[in-house]
Every structure is written in C-alpha cells, then in structure tokens.
Design a protein around this motif. Structure first.
Motif, PDB file in Angstrom:
ATOM      1  N   GLN A   1      -7.594   0.254  -1.386  1.00 42.80           N
ATOM      2  CA  GLN A   1      -6.903  -1.424  -2.554  1.00 42.80           C
ATOM      3  C   GLN A   1      -7.636  -2.403  -2.086  1.00 42.80           C
ATOM      4  OE1 GLN A   1      -3.618  -2.882  -0.102  1.00 42.80           O
ATOM      5  NE2 GLN A   1      -2.077  -2.235  -1.243  1.00 42.80           N
ATOM      6  N   VAL A   2      -7.724  -2.906  -1.059  1.00 44.66           N
ATOM      7  CA  VAL A   2      -8.237  -4.733  -1.845  1.00 44.66           C
ATOM      8  C   VAL A   2      -9.631  -4.211  -2.015  1.00 44.66           C
ATOM      9  CG1 VAL A   2      -9.241  -6.125  -0.341  1.00 44.66           C
ATOM     10  CG2 VAL A   2      -6.937  -5.552   0.189  1.00 44.66           C
ATOM     11  N   PRO A   3     -10.849  -3.538  -1.458  1.00 46.83           N
ATOM     12  CA  PRO A   3     -11.712  -3.626  -2.823  1.00 46.83           C
ATOM     13  C   PRO A   3     -11.662  -3.149  -4.474  1.00 46.83           C
ATOM     14  CG  PRO A   3     -12.593  -2.421  -0.822  1.00 46.83           C
ATOM     15  CD  PRO A   3     -10.610  -2.725  -1.054  1.00 46.83           C
ATOM     16  N   LEU A   4     -10.913  -3.056  -4.475  1.00 45.90           N
ATOM     17  CA  LEU A   4     -10.192  -1.962  -5.873  1.00 45.90           C
ATOM     18  C   LEU A   4      -9.730  -3.673  -6.606  1.00 45.90           C
ATOM     19  CD1 LEU A   4     -10.619  -0.572  -8.510  1.00 45.90           C
ATOM     20  CD2 LEU A   4      -8.151   0.553  -7.559  1.00 45.90           C
TER      21      LEU A   4
ATOM     22  N   MET B   1       1.351  -1.383   0.355  1.00 48.30           N
ATOM     23  CA  MET B   1       0.353   0.251   0.130  1.00 48.30           C
ATOM     24  C   MET B   1       1.384   0.304  -0.340  1.00 48.30           C
ATOM     25  SD  MET B   1      -3.162   1.849   2.957  1.00 48.30           S
ATOM     26  CE  MET B   1      -4.170  -0.084   2.311  1.00 48.30           C
ATOM     27  N   TYR B   2       0.555   2.291  -0.697  1.00 50.84           N
ATOM     28  CA  TYR B   2       1.511   3.212  -1.372  1.00 50.84           C
ATOM     29  C   TYR B   2       0.273   4.987  -1.127  1.00 50.84           C
ATOM     30  CZ  TYR B   2       6.131   0.486  -2.490  1.00 50.84           C
ATOM     31  OH  TYR B   2       6.390  -0.677  -2.658  1.00 50.84           O
ATOM     32  N   ASN B   3       0.310   5.398  -0.051  1.00 51.95           N
ATOM     33  CA  ASN B   3      -0.669   6.641  -0.433  1.00 51.95           C
ATOM     34  C   ASN B   3      -2.117   5.913  -0.497  1.00 51.95           C
ATOM     35  OD1 ASN B   3       1.562   8.730   0.169  1.00 51.95           O
ATOM     36  ND2 ASN B   3       1.917   8.187  -2.178  1.00 51.95           N
ATOM     37  N   PHE B   4      -2.241   4.761   0.459  1.00 57.72           N
ATOM     38  CA  PHE B   4      -3.623   4.326   0.548  1.00 57.72           C
ATOM     39  C   PHE B   4      -4.210   3.263  -0.989  1.00 57.72           C
ATOM     40  CE2 PHE B   4      -3.938   8.378   2.538  1.00 57.72           C
ATOM     41  CZ  PHE B   4      -4.257   7.799   3.881  1.00 57.72           C
ATOM     42  N   THR B   5      -3.067   3.376  -1.316  1.00 61.95           N
ATOM     43  CA  THR B   5      -3.661   2.625  -2.906  1.00 61.95           C
ATOM     44  C   THR B   5      -1.940   1.900  -3.510  1.00 61.95           C
ATOM     45  OG1 THR B   5      -4.879   2.024  -5.375  1.00 61.95           O
ATOM     46  CG2 THR B   5      -3.090   4.250  -4.632  1.00 61.95           C
ATOM     47  N   PHE B   6      -2.713   1.007  -4.561  1.00 62.21           N
ATOM     48  CA  PHE B   6      -1.779   0.396  -4.938  1.00 62.21           C
ATOM     49  C   PHE B   6      -0.919   0.498  -5.637  1.00 62.21           C
ATOM     50  CE2 PHE B   6      -5.414  -1.196  -6.851  1.00 62.21           C
ATOM     51  CZ  PHE B   6      -5.326  -0.846  -7.580  1.00 62.21           C
TER      52      PHE B   6
ATOM     53  N   GLY C   1       1.903   0.173   6.192  1.00 58.36           N
ATOM     54  CA  GLY C   1       2.430   0.857   7.458  1.00 58.36           C
ATOM     55  C   GLY C   1       1.182   1.131   8.437  1.00 58.36           C
ATOM     56  N   GLY C   2       0.127   0.593   8.515  1.00 55.56           N
ATOM     57  CA  GLY C   2      -0.442   1.398   9.463  1.00 55.56           C
ATOM     58  C   GLY C   2      -2.049   0.026   9.329  1.00 55.56           C
ATOM     59  N   GLN C   3      -2.991   0.140  10.375  1.00 56.37           N
ATOM     60  CA  GLN C   3      -4.012  -0.990  10.113  1.00 56.37           C
ATOM     61  C   GLN C   3      -5.159  -0.368   9.537  1.00 56.37           C
ATOM     62  OE1 GLN C   3      -3.695  -3.644  12.248  1.00 56.37           O
ATOM     63  NE2 GLN C   3      -5.138  -4.459  11.588  1.00 56.37           N
ATOM     64  N   TYR C   4      -5.165  -0.912   8.236  1.00 55.11           N
ATOM     65  CA  TYR C   4      -6.199  -0.306   7.444  1.00 55.11           C
ATOM     66  C   TYR C   4      -7.368  -1.620   6.742  1.00 55.11           C
ATOM     67  CZ  TYR C   4      -3.301   3.185   6.412  1.00 55.11           C
ATOM     68  OH  TYR C   4      -2.424   4.449   6.953  1.00 55.11           O
ATOM     69  N   LYS C   5      -7.287  -3.088   6.963  1.00 54.74           N
ATOM     70  CA  LYS C   5      -7.837  -4.399   6.937  1.00 54.74           C
ATOM     71  C   LYS C   5      -9.311  -4.520   7.828  1.00 54.74           C
ATOM     72  CE  LYS C   5      -8.575  -9.006   7.553  1.00 54.74           C
ATOM     73  NZ  LYS C   5      -7.238 -10.328   8.452  1.00 54.74           N
TER      74      LYS C   5
ATOM     75  N   ILE D   1     -10.597 -15.087  -5.224  1.00 50.87           N
ATOM     76  CA  ILE D   1      -8.823 -14.273  -4.401  1.00 50.87           C
ATOM     77  C   ILE D   1      -8.774 -14.840  -3.105  1.00 50.87           C
ATOM     78  CG2 ILE D   1      -8.833 -12.042  -4.240  1.00 50.87           C
ATOM     79  CD1 ILE D   1     -10.183 -11.502  -6.655  1.00 50.87           C
ATOM     80  N   ASN D   2      -8.248 -14.319  -2.511  1.00 48.92           N
ATOM     81  CA  ASN D   2      -7.354 -15.075  -1.526  1.00 48.92           C
ATOM     82  C   ASN D   2      -6.050 -13.255  -0.882  1.00 48.92           C
ATOM     83  OD1 ASN D   2      -8.446 -17.979  -0.824  1.00 48.92           O
ATOM     84  ND2 ASN D   2      -6.859 -18.062  -2.636  1.00 48.92           N
ATOM     85  N   ILE D   3      -6.553 -13.562   0.333  1.00 48.35           N
ATOM     86  CA  ILE D   3      -5.858 -11.858   0.724  1.00 48.35           C
ATOM     87  C   ILE D   3      -5.195 -11.776   1.817  1.00 48.35           C
ATOM     88  CG2 ILE D   3      -5.440  -9.015   1.166  1.00 48.35           C
ATOM     89  CD1 ILE D   3      -6.669  -9.677  -1.196  1.00 48.35           C
ATOM     90  N   ILE D   4      -3.807 -11.520   1.758  1.00 48.16           N
ATOM     91  CA  ILE D   4      -2.729 -12.015   2.498  1.00 48.16           C
ATOM     92  C   ILE D   4      -2.141 -10.365   3.471  1.00 48.16           C
ATOM     93  CG2 ILE D   4      -0.674 -13.241   3.793  1.00 48.16           C
ATOM     94  CD1 ILE D   4      -1.694 -14.329   0.856  1.00 48.16           C
ATOM     95  N   TYR D   5      -2.087 -10.155   4.686  1.00 49.32           N
ATOM     96  CA  TYR D   5      -2.441  -8.327   5.220  1.00 49.32           C
ATOM     97  C   TYR D   5      -1.201  -9.031   6.392  1.00 49.32           C
ATOM     98  CZ  TYR D   5      -6.520  -7.930   3.779  1.00 49.32           C
ATOM     99  OH  TYR D   5      -8.077  -7.937   3.185  1.00 49.32           O
ATOM    100  N   ALA D   6      -0.100  -7.383   5.754  1.00 54.94           N
ATOM    101  CA  ALA D   6       0.879  -7.956   6.508  1.00 54.94           C
ATOM    102  C   ALA D   6       0.700  -6.338   7.374  1.00 54.94           C
ATOM    103  CB  ALA D   6       1.792  -7.843   5.983  1.00 54.94           C
ATOM    104  N   GLU D   7       0.191  -5.829   8.174  1.00 55.40           N
ATOM    105  CA  GLU D   7      -0.299  -4.658   8.387  1.00 55.40           C
ATOM    106  C   GLU D   7       0.733  -3.759   9.976  1.00 55.40           C
ATOM    107  OE1 GLU D   7      -4.258  -3.540   7.002  1.00 55.40           O
ATOM    108  OE2 GLU D   7      -4.815  -4.535   9.094  1.00 55.40           O
ATOM    109  N   ASN D   8       0.847  -2.603   9.991  1.00 56.42           N
ATOM    110  CA  ASN D   8       0.988  -2.077  10.721  1.00 56.42           C
ATOM    111  C   ASN D   8       2.591  -2.816  11.694  1.00 56.42           C
ATOM    112  OD1 ASN D   8      -0.903  -1.123  12.326  1.00 56.42           O
ATOM    113  ND2 ASN D   8      -1.429  -2.984  13.243  1.00 56.42           N
TER     114      ASN D   8
END
Length: 201
Positions: free
Chosen positions: A154-157, A97-102, A143-147, A170-177
């Motif tokens: 990002q993910v909805p788009l 995620m860069y500036n709220f999107t990919f 960098g932060g928590q958005y899930k 579609i499988n989403i793997i998150y690494a946040e914060n």
C-alpha cells in the motif's frame, strides 16, 4: 491569501471510520494554523467516483467535438479534480488497508488525476511530474502489522503515485493492529501523537 486543504476520505465507514477520524484531527489542526482557509473534502463512502473505463480513458485524449455528453461530463469531472489538486496547499488522504491495499475508490481518484500533459509528462529522461510540490499526509489504518514489511504493498504504491505527479513531501501516519483488541487503543494513541508531532513541526 487563503490556505486550501484537499482532504480525501476513502473508508467505507464514512466519518465513523478510524482513518477518517484521524484525518479529521489532522485536518482541523492544519486549518487552525491559518486565518483564511478553504477545505475541499471528498468522502467516497457517500459520493464515490466512477471507476475508469475505456470510454473515459479514450475521452482524455480525444477532441471535445468527438465526445459524447457522458464523455464530456467525465472529462469535466477529471479536470475539476485536477484543478483541486493544483489549488491545494496540502493534501490529507485517509487510506485504510483493505485486502493488502487501499480502497478502489481512492484508486478511482488517482486514475482521474493522473493524466499525461496535465499532471505529468513523458520526457526523454522518463516521466516528470507537473504538480507543484506540497505536503501530502496519508493516514493508513490496518487490522494487522504491515509497516516496513514485504506485505505492505500500500504505502510504496502511494508514494510512487504521488512522486510520479511531482509530490515528494509525503508523510505517512500509521495506525496498525486495530483488529487486535489489546493493541487497538495504544495504536490509535500513537497515531494521534504522530499527528500532533506533525502539527507542531
């Protein structure tokens, strides 16, 4: 018959990017499950696609005889990317995620493969995807928590885009914060565990 994996890395940090490292773990695990494999790999940190412009967009719907040499190259490049998408048995996409999107480099790939009559079509009932359904694994690092929040554009788009082409697994793997020092290691470990769970499923 070979198992073909299409991997797209869009981190500006290349192989050192956390999303790319997680994508490497997932890709290696998927390929290890088959005897005959083929990996198609694009790293946009070193080999980015040109962003869509008017000349390229018009070339997609023009007769080849009317195209310039540059436009022909653009169409051929798009055709090759679409062929890879159709050939693949699964996709692994690293999308930090860069500036709220990919990254815009990933959007450039999307713009090259989303073509009417090739990967989707318009019907009386609305658009319909033309790509045979297959697993899509998306690794997103933040960098932060958005899930699951209203700030996650990002993910909805990403889901909307692949659904539009006919891809629903579609499988989403998150690494946040990851910008939070006391949470970074735990977040990466959770993402690694999520990858192992997907591989074991």
């Amino acid at each position: 018959m070979a198992y073909t994996l299409l991997r797209i890395d869009s981190s500006i940090f290349g192989p050192q990017g956390q999303s790319a490292q997680l994508a490497e773990q997932l890709s290696a695990g998927l390929l290890a499950q088959y005897e005959q494999t083929q990996l198609i790999h694009h790293d946009f940190s070193t080999d980015p696609l040109p962003h869509l412009d008017q000349a390229t967009f018009s070339a997609f719907s023009s007769d080849e005889s009317a195209l310039t040499a540059e436009q022909k190259n653009a169409v051929n490049r798009s055709n090759q990317l679409i062929a890879e998408l159709k050939q693949a048995d699964a996709l692994v996409i690293s999308a930090p995620m860069y500036n709220f999107t990919f990254p815009s480099t990933l959007k450039a790939w999307m713009d090259n493969v989303a073509r009417a009559g090739h990967t989707f079509q318009y019907t009386a009932n609305g658009p319909a995807g033309l790509i045979e359904d297959k697993p899509v694994y998306v690794i997103t690092t933040r960098g932060g928590q958005y899930k699951n929040s209203e700030k996650d554009f990002q993910v909805p788009l990403i889901k909307l885009f692949f659904n539009f082409l006919g891809l629903t697994k579609i499988n989403i793997i998150y690494a946040e914060n990851l910008a939070v020092s006391e949470a970074r290691e735990t977040s990466i470990e959770k993402a690694q565990d999520a990858i192992q769970n997907l591989l074991a499923a």
